[in-house]
Design a protein around this motif. Structure first.
Motif, PDB file in Angstrom:
ATOM      1  N   ARG A  26      37.945  35.859  45.847  1.00 45.19           N
ATOM      2  CA  ARG A  26      38.150  36.915  46.827  1.00 45.19           C
ATOM      3  C   ARG A  26      38.482  38.202  46.074  1.00 45.19           C
ATOM      4  O   ARG A  26      39.318  38.194  45.169  1.00 45.19           O
ATOM      5  N   TYR A  27      37.831  39.282  46.454  1.00 45.59           N
ATOM      6  CA  TYR A  27      38.061  40.574  45.814  1.00 45.59           C
ATOM      7  C   TYR A  27      38.978  41.383  46.724  1.00 45.59           C
ATOM      8  O   TYR A  27      38.629  41.671  47.876  1.00 45.59           O
ATOM      9  N   LEU A  28      40.174  41.762  46.207  1.00 45.21           N
ATOM     10  CA  LEU A  28      41.240  42.267  47.066  1.00 45.21           C
ATOM     11  C   LEU A  28      41.838  43.571  46.571  1.00 45.21           C
ATOM     12  O   LEU A  28      41.687  43.952  45.414  1.00 45.21           O
ATOM     13  N   THR A  29      42.567  44.196  47.479  1.00 49.45           N
ATOM     14  CA  THR A  29      43.512  45.245  47.118  1.00 49.45           C
ATOM     15  C   THR A  29      44.904  44.748  47.488  1.00 49.45           C
ATOM     16  O   THR A  29      45.069  44.047  48.483  1.00 49.45           O
ATOM     17  N   GLY A  30      45.894  45.084  46.655  1.00 47.89           N
ATOM     18  CA  GLY A  30      47.284  44.776  46.975  1.00 47.89           C
ATOM     19  C   GLY A  30      47.726  43.364  46.704  1.00 47.89           C
ATOM     20  O   GLY A  30      48.758  42.918  47.232  1.00 47.89           O
TER      21      GLY A  30
ATOM     22  N   VAL B 239      37.429  43.533  49.618  1.00 48.40           N
ATOM     23  CA  VAL B 239      36.566  44.674  49.319  1.00 48.40           C
ATOM     24  C   VAL B 239      35.392  44.203  48.462  1.00 48.40           C
ATOM     25  O   VAL B 239      35.347  43.056  48.011  1.00 48.40           O
ATOM     26  N   ASP B 240      34.441  45.098  48.223  1.00 51.96           N
ATOM     27  CA  ASP B 240      33.339  44.786  47.313  1.00 51.96           C
ATOM     28  C   ASP B 240      33.887  44.624  45.895  1.00 51.96           C
ATOM     29  O   ASP B 240      34.922  45.215  45.551  1.00 51.96           O
ATOM     30  N   PRO B 241      33.203  43.837  45.051  1.00 55.04           N
ATOM     31  CA  PRO B 241      33.716  43.581  43.696  1.00 55.04           C
ATOM     32  C   PRO B 241      34.064  44.827  42.904  1.00 55.04           C
ATOM     33  O   PRO B 241      35.080  44.860  42.202  1.00 55.04           O
ATOM     34  N   GLU B 242      33.246  45.886  43.010  1.00 54.92           N
ATOM     35  CA  GLU B 242      33.508  47.085  42.213  1.00 54.92           C
ATOM     36  C   GLU B 242      34.728  47.865  42.695  1.00 54.92           C
ATOM     37  O   GLU B 242      35.239  48.722  41.975  1.00 54.92           O
ATOM     38  N   GLU B 243      35.236  47.564  43.883  1.00 61.19           N
ATOM     39  CA  GLU B 243      36.406  48.268  44.423  1.00 61.19           C
ATOM     40  C   GLU B 243      37.692  47.455  44.281  1.00 61.19           C
ATOM     41  O   GLU B 243      38.768  47.926  44.652  1.00 61.19           O
ATOM     42  N   ALA B 244      37.598  46.248  43.735  1.00 54.07           N
ATOM     43  CA  ALA B 244      38.745  45.337  43.714  1.00 54.07           C
ATOM     44  C   ALA B 244      39.840  45.807  42.763  1.00 54.07           C
ATOM     45  O   ALA B 244      39.576  46.246  41.644  1.00 54.07           O
ATOM     46  N   GLU B 245      41.088  45.707  43.241  1.00 52.21           N
ATOM     47  CA  GLU B 245      42.251  45.930  42.393  1.00 52.21           C
ATOM     48  C   GLU B 245      42.740  44.608  41.809  1.00 52.21           C
ATOM     49  O   GLU B 245      43.493  44.590  40.837  1.00 52.21           O
ATOM     50  N   ALA B 246      42.318  43.502  42.410  1.00 53.71           N
ATOM     51  CA  ALA B 246      42.674  42.168  41.929  1.00 53.71           C
ATOM     52  C   ALA B 246      41.624  41.180  42.421  1.00 53.71           C
ATOM     53  O   ALA B 246      40.953  41.413  43.427  1.00 53.71           O
ATOM     54  N   ILE B 247      41.493  40.085  41.680  1.00 51.63           N
ATOM     55  CA  ILE B 247      40.570  39.017  42.059  1.00 51.63           C
ATOM     56  C   ILE B 247      41.397  37.760  42.298  1.00 51.63           C
ATOM     57  O   ILE B 247      42.159  37.325  41.431  1.00 51.63           O
ATOM     58  N   LEU B 248      41.265  37.220  43.497  1.00 49.96           N
ATOM     59  CA  LEU B 248      42.008  36.017  43.854  1.00 49.96           C
ATOM     60  C   LEU B 248      41.087  34.806  43.758  1.00 49.96           C
ATOM     61  O   LEU B 248      40.039  34.751  44.404  1.00 49.96           O
ATOM     62  N   GLU B 249      41.484  33.843  42.940  1.00 43.71           N
ATOM     63  CA  GLU B 249      40.767  32.576  42.848  1.00 43.71           C
ATOM     64  C   GLU B 249      41.353  31.623  43.882  1.00 43.71           C
ATOM     65  O   GLU B 249      42.556  31.364  43.885  1.00 43.71           O
ATOM     66  N   ILE B 250      40.504  31.115  44.747  1.00 48.33           N
ATOM     67  CA  ILE B 250      40.938  30.085  45.694  1.00 48.33           C
ATOM     68  C   ILE B 250      40.710  28.737  45.021  1.00 48.33           C
ATOM     69  O   ILE B 250      39.582  28.391  44.664  1.00 48.33           O
TER      70      ILE B 250
END
Length: 328
Positions: free
Chosen positions: A221-225, A273-284
């Motif tokens: 998951r590509y996330l902010t915050g 968010v889209d991958p290029e906008e991610a502030e963090a990447i969450l691995e499920i």
């Protein structure tokens, strides 16, 4: 220019399959290519690990294997970089022909075949190393790692393990069945409680289990915050960089169970968010990383299972180094 649904699906599929962020960027210098190629294909620069590739995406039908081979060769002769054919649909017969001719290709959601990087992936990275039914289930792997990490008594019951790993005793019972069927453990009943006993200990047990390991990552998951959530442990390359001399990635990776992610989505204002906008990447993960985790990162054994045999030499070396830090 907004990304098409196919571009997003390619980024998602390749990223989740290789457990690493993937970004397609439109190739700027397409004028060096023949017009008949640019009219039939879209060309994108792609970075996988430290390797640069070009994805050549077919705009309509896939064409014949001979035509694909010819176009791929022509594109590579102009671009001086490895080119991968991408299409939404490919018949089983044509797929076999491409593999026979060692033509790299991606069919999003179905198969990724890049022989130059030793990648032949139909579901998940490394899933083809063992036959169906001969890999550990996610719960069985969590039970094994719990034991190897020392989160145990010598002889433990299914109830003990269930309470620690947040599963039902029935789920743990099935995991014990898997471990015994694969020759890693034995079990017996004392009264109403089922006990598990591992056949080996420490490094010897891990070496026996190594061919049966699977990556715990089920999706990204590509996330902010994401840093606001205390149950997110550093994971992926971020955790590997924390535990070895590997340089950290630009975007931090965290891990959580699907249940915790669903809970957050219901109660918190978190944005995908889209991958290029991610502030963090969450691995499920396919099992909850929290019970096995260190204070700051996911556990080393799960991290090893994620990156074992990785095509990026830097990550592969760091993974081997990580294993050397364990006190068996």
């Amino acid at each position: 220019m907004a990304k098409s649904a196919l571009q997003k699906e390619i980024e998602r599929y390749v990223g989740e399959t290789l457990h690493t962020p993937v970004r397609l960027s439109a190739m700027e210098n397409v004028r060096q290519l023949p017009i008949y190629l640019t009219s039939d294909y879209q060309f994108y620069d792609v970075l996988l690990g430290n390797r640069k590739l070009v994805f050549m995406i077919r705009k309509d039908d896939a064409g014949t294997p001979a035509e694909i081979r010819k176009h791929l060769s022509q594109a590579q002769s102009k671009l001086f970089v490895s080119v991968v054919f991408v299409t939404e649909r490919l018949t089983a017969k044509n797929r076999s022909r491409l593999i026979k001719d060692a033509i790299p290709f991606v069919v999003p959601g179905n198969q990724l075949y890049i022989p130059e990087l030793a990648l032949d992936l139909r579901e998940h990275f490394r899933a083809q190393k063992v036959k169906a039914g001969e890999a550990l289930t996610p719960v069985a792997q969590a039970v094994l790692f719990r034991h190897l990490l020392g989160i145990r008594k010598r002889d433990v019951t299914a109830s003990d393990i269930a309470g620690n790993l947040n599963y039902t005793p029935m789920s743990i019972g099935r995991a014990i069945d898997v471990l015994t069927d694969l020759g890693l453990a034995t079990s017996d009943k004392v009264g109403r409680e089922r006990h598990i006993h591992f056949e080996l200990e420490g490094e010897a047990l891990f070496e026996r289990a190594k061919p049966l390991l699977r990556s715990p990552v089920r999706s990204l998951r590509y996330l902010t915050g994401a840093e606001r959530f205390p149950n997110f442990r550093l994971a992926g390359e971020s955790a590997l960089a924390k535990l070895t001399p590997l340089n950290p990635p630009d975007v931090k990776h965290f891990a959580a169970s699907l249940a915790y992610w669903n809970e957050i989505q219901e109660t918190e204002d978190v944005a995908e968010v889209d991958p290029e906008e991610a502030e963090a990447i969450l691995e499920i993960w396919s099992y909850d990383p929290a019970p096995l985790a260190r204070k700051m990162t996911v556990d080393s054994l799960s991290l090893y299972a994620q990156f074992m045999g990785h095509p990026d030499e830097r990550i592969a070396m760091a993974t081997d180094e990580l294993l050397g830090t364990l006190n068996w």
